[in-house]
Design a protein around this motif. Sequence first.
Motif, mmCIF file in Angstrom:
data_model
loop_
_atom_site.group_PDB
_atom_site.id
_atom_site.type_symbol
_atom_site.label_atom_id
_atom_site.label_comp_id
_atom_site.label_asym_id
_atom_site.label_seq_id
_atom_site.Cartn_x
_atom_site.Cartn_y
_atom_site.Cartn_z
ATOM 1 N N GLY A 39 9.189 1.568 -3.596
ATOM 2 C CA GLY A 39 8.248 2.400 -4.344
ATOM 3 C C GLY A 39 8.921 3.626 -4.928
ATOM 4 N N GLY A 40 9.811 4.252 -4.143
ATOM 5 C CA GLY A 40 10.537 5.405 -4.650
ATOM 6 C C GLY A 40 11.478 5.034 -5.777
ATOM 7 N N VAL A 41 12.087 3.837 -5.669
ATOM 8 C CA VAL A 41 13.005 3.382 -6.719
ATOM 9 C C VAL A 41 12.243 3.113 -8.013
ATOM 10 C CG1 VAL A 41 14.603 1.555 -7.388
ATOM 11 C CG2 VAL A 41 14.611 2.417 -5.039
ATOM 12 N N ILE A 42 11.173 2.320 -7.934
ATOM 13 C CA ILE A 42 10.369 2.021 -9.125
ATOM 14 C C ILE A 42 9.705 3.287 -9.645
ATOM 15 C CG2 ILE A 42 8.440 0.669 -10.027
ATOM 16 C CD1 ILE A 42 10.938 -0.957 -9.275
ATOM 17 N N GLY A 43 9.252 4.133 -8.711
ATOM 18 C CA GLY A 43 8.627 5.394 -9.111
ATOM 19 C C GLY A 43 9.581 6.301 -9.861
ATOM 20 N N GLY A 44 10.870 6.232 -9.524
ATOM 21 C CA GLY A 44 11.863 7.007 -10.257
ATOM 22 C C GLY A 44 12.057 6.506 -11.673
ATOM 23 N N VAL A 78 0.849 -1.200 0.000
ATOM 24 C CA VAL A 78 0.000 0.000 0.000
ATOM 25 C C VAL A 78 0.885 1.251 0.000
ATOM 26 C CG1 VAL A 78 -1.631 1.354 1.381
ATOM 27 C CG2 VAL A 78 -1.999 -1.100 1.066
ATOM 28 N N CYS A 79 1.895 1.263 0.861
ATOM 29 C CA CYS A 79 2.786 2.421 0.930
ATOM 30 C C CYS A 79 3.735 2.476 -0.264
ATOM 31 C CB CYS A 79 3.564 2.401 2.242
ATOM 32 S SG CYS A 79 2.535 2.751 3.687
ATOM 33 N N PHE A 80 4.075 1.337 -0.837
ATOM 34 C CA PHE A 80 4.823 1.299 -2.097
ATOM 35 C C PHE A 80 4.062 2.075 -3.172
ATOM 36 C CE2 PHE A 80 5.297 -0.488 -6.293
ATOM 37 C CZ PHE A 80 6.641 -0.797 -6.437
ATOM 38 N N CYS A 81 2.764 1.853 -3.261
ATOM 39 C CA CYS A 81 1.940 2.441 -4.324
ATOM 40 C C CYS A 81 1.590 3.904 -4.069
ATOM 41 C CB CYS A 81 0.644 1.643 -4.480
ATOM 42 S SG CYS A 81 0.860 -0.019 -5.140
ATOM 43 N N CYS A 82 1.452 4.306 -2.824
ATOM 44 C CA CYS A 82 0.965 5.666 -2.541
ATOM 45 C C CYS A 82 2.091 6.609 -2.112
ATOM 46 C CB CYS A 82 -0.176 5.597 -1.532
ATOM 47 S SG CYS A 82 -1.651 4.795 -2.210
ATOM 48 N N PRO A 83 2.553 6.602 -0.854
ATOM 49 C CA PRO A 83 3.655 7.519 -0.507
ATOM 50 C C PRO A 83 4.939 7.222 -1.258
ATOM 51 C CG PRO A 83 3.118 6.094 1.344
ATOM 52 C CD PRO A 83 2.047 5.898 0.339
ATOM 53 N N GLY A 84 5.160 5.958 -1.655
ATOM 54 C CA GLY A 84 6.356 5.647 -2.440
ATOM 55 C C GLY A 84 6.344 6.372 -3.776
ATOM 56 N N MET A 85 5.200 6.352 -4.460
ATOM 57 C CA MET A 85 5.073 7.057 -5.740
ATOM 58 C C MET A 85 5.061 8.571 -5.537
ATOM 59 S SD MET A 85 5.185 4.816 -8.045
ATOM 60 C CE MET A 85 5.547 3.104 -7.651
ATOM 61 N N PHE A 86 4.483 9.014 -4.434
ATOM 62 C CA PHE A 86 4.520 10.443 -4.126
ATOM 63 C C PHE A 86 5.960 10.919 -3.965
ATOM 64 C CE2 PHE A 86 5.111 13.639 -0.818
ATOM 65 C CZ PHE A 86 4.379 14.703 -1.327
ATOM 66 N N ALA A 118 1.345 10.686 -19.648
ATOM 67 C CA ALA A 118 1.453 9.266 -19.303
ATOM 68 C C ALA A 118 2.147 9.069 -17.955
ATOM 69 C CB ALA A 118 2.196 8.518 -20.405
ATOM 70 N N THR A 119 3.074 9.951 -17.624
ATOM 71 C CA THR A 119 3.778 9.847 -16.337
ATOM 72 C C THR A 119 2.796 9.998 -15.180
ATOM 73 O OG1 THR A 119 5.778 10.778 -17.346
ATOM 74 C CG2 THR A 119 5.645 10.779 -14.940
ATOM 75 N N TYR A 120 1.975 11.040 -15.232
ATOM 76 C CA TYR A 120 1.002 11.259 -14.156
ATOM 77 C C TYR A 120 -0.057 10.157 -14.125
ATOM 78 C CZ TYR A 120 3.007 15.943 -13.771
ATOM 79 O OH TYR A 120 3.869 17.005 -13.593
ATOM 80 N N VAL A 121 -0.493 9.709 -15.294
ATOM 81 C CA VAL A 121 -1.501 8.643 -15.350
ATOM 82 C C VAL A 121 -0.950 7.361 -14.717
ATOM 83 C CG1 VAL A 121 -2.810 7.135 -16.893
ATOM 84 C CG2 VAL A 121 -2.709 9.586 -17.351
ATOM 85 N N THR A 122 0.320 7.055 -14.987
ATOM 86 C CA THR A 122 0.928 5.860 -14.410
ATOM 87 C C THR A 122 1.015 5.968 -12.889
ATOM 88 O OG1 THR A 122 2.242 5.578 -16.424
ATOM 89 C CG2 THR A 122 2.929 4.332 -14.473
ATOM 90 N N PHE A 123 1.419 7.135 -12.394
ATOM 91 C CA PHE A 123 1.430 7.345 -10.947
ATOM 92 C C PHE A 123 0.033 7.157 -10.359
ATOM 93 C CE2 PHE A 123 5.447 10.017 -11.367
ATOM 94 C CZ PHE A 123 6.232 9.130 -10.662
#
Length: 468
Positions: free
Chosen positions: A162-167, A35-43, A186-191
Amino acid sequence: MENADEETATVSRVPTKSAFRFNSPLIQVSLMGLVCFCCPGMFNALSGMGGGGQVDPTAANNANTALYTTFALFGILGGGIYNLLGPRLTLAAGCSTYVLYAGSFLYYNHYHHQAFAIVAGALLGVGAGLLWAGEGAIMTSYPPPNRKGTYISLFWSIFNMGGVIGGLIPFVLNYHRTHAVSVNDATYVTFMCFMAAGTLLSLAILPPSDVVRDDGTRCSNMKYSKVSIEIVEILKLFLNWKMLLIVAAAWASNFFYSYQFNNVNGLLFNLRTRGFNNVFYWGAQMVGSFAIGYVLDFSFRSRRRRGFVGICLVALLGTGIWAGGLVNQLTYSFNDLPENRLDFKDSGSDFAGPFLLYFSYGLLDAMFQTMVYWVIGALADDSEILSRYSGFYKGVQSAGAAVAWQIDTKKVPLLNQLIVNWALTTVSYPLLLLLVFLAVKDDEKSVEEGDMKESEFVSVNSTIAKSY
């Protein structure tokens, strides 16, 4: 917030066959990590782009000011809300605000209106307070008492990935846009897709009464503190000398993000390289947290001596890194920006120094925050006391971040921003050393109360580190 002596309370024993059951602590903690991988990690990855991926960081700065202002309040109030709503509603409500925040920048990409982003940032501050309150309660109540350090380490490893993959997302999606000034839609849509997935995953988190540990025990009928008691105890923190010695470190711990994200990564590197840098910035977080955690846990038998050595090590490393930042900062300013932004592929040796500096900033961030959490954890063993201490830390931290984002909006000279960041972290070191000297004991008996063994307790707190 549950009492420490309630953490092991059980009402029944049920047969168990595998740790990989859906209702096992291992699976539930792993889900919380996802859950945190997907949300704060991507943030974190989105923020690390500088300006939320925009050429002009003003909208992102104002949105983050609103975010951390509300986060400062709901970081403290989130625990009580969690007690009323339970894990699913609390986490789902918190996660949904991350989707809205990313969506506001998709909107800004087309219409360049700040209002939506600022309102979304304020709502995200509320949601982040709820999410991290829920995360803290789950980490306290779900794992078996003698395995909390292991489970929290598992959570933080998944979350930081999440931060690594998000980068990698903006790096891949904008790889061929070497002259672009803002990320594509596409970047924002993926996030947003990742954040929406995190919101749905939060619905899979079970309440304590449904979680069965490997020994067959359940967590249920947990007693929570009354709202009136929590209000009084939280107000007392502002007169507590221990907390006053932590204020400088708390204020500094997120204050440098606006400078590092916007004015180092955002100003020196082109769009695709910012995403590339973020992969290593958040990867460095994992390395830094593990390294200082090892020193704080295992370097000496004396807990107080470990604290002294850990703080001095971070102080020396931090001084060296900020000195390197000063050398780098003297090469440019708002009025004298580089003509060509650095590219990881085309800039050759010119890229190496600034990249290493940005990597080192990520390393220092994790080491600094892990160090502070370790000091907080060494002040008491009781979970009620520690939850208030941590809430105070998050509140002051978020207030400092709100000010920092607004300072960047006002275009305060970059050299001044660096000096303030360096000074804040430097002032915090002797105050933390004094706190360890006065309040941290070497024996296993808590300064406040409780009977958790030192080896388990230190392991729990040394693995906790940022953020958001």
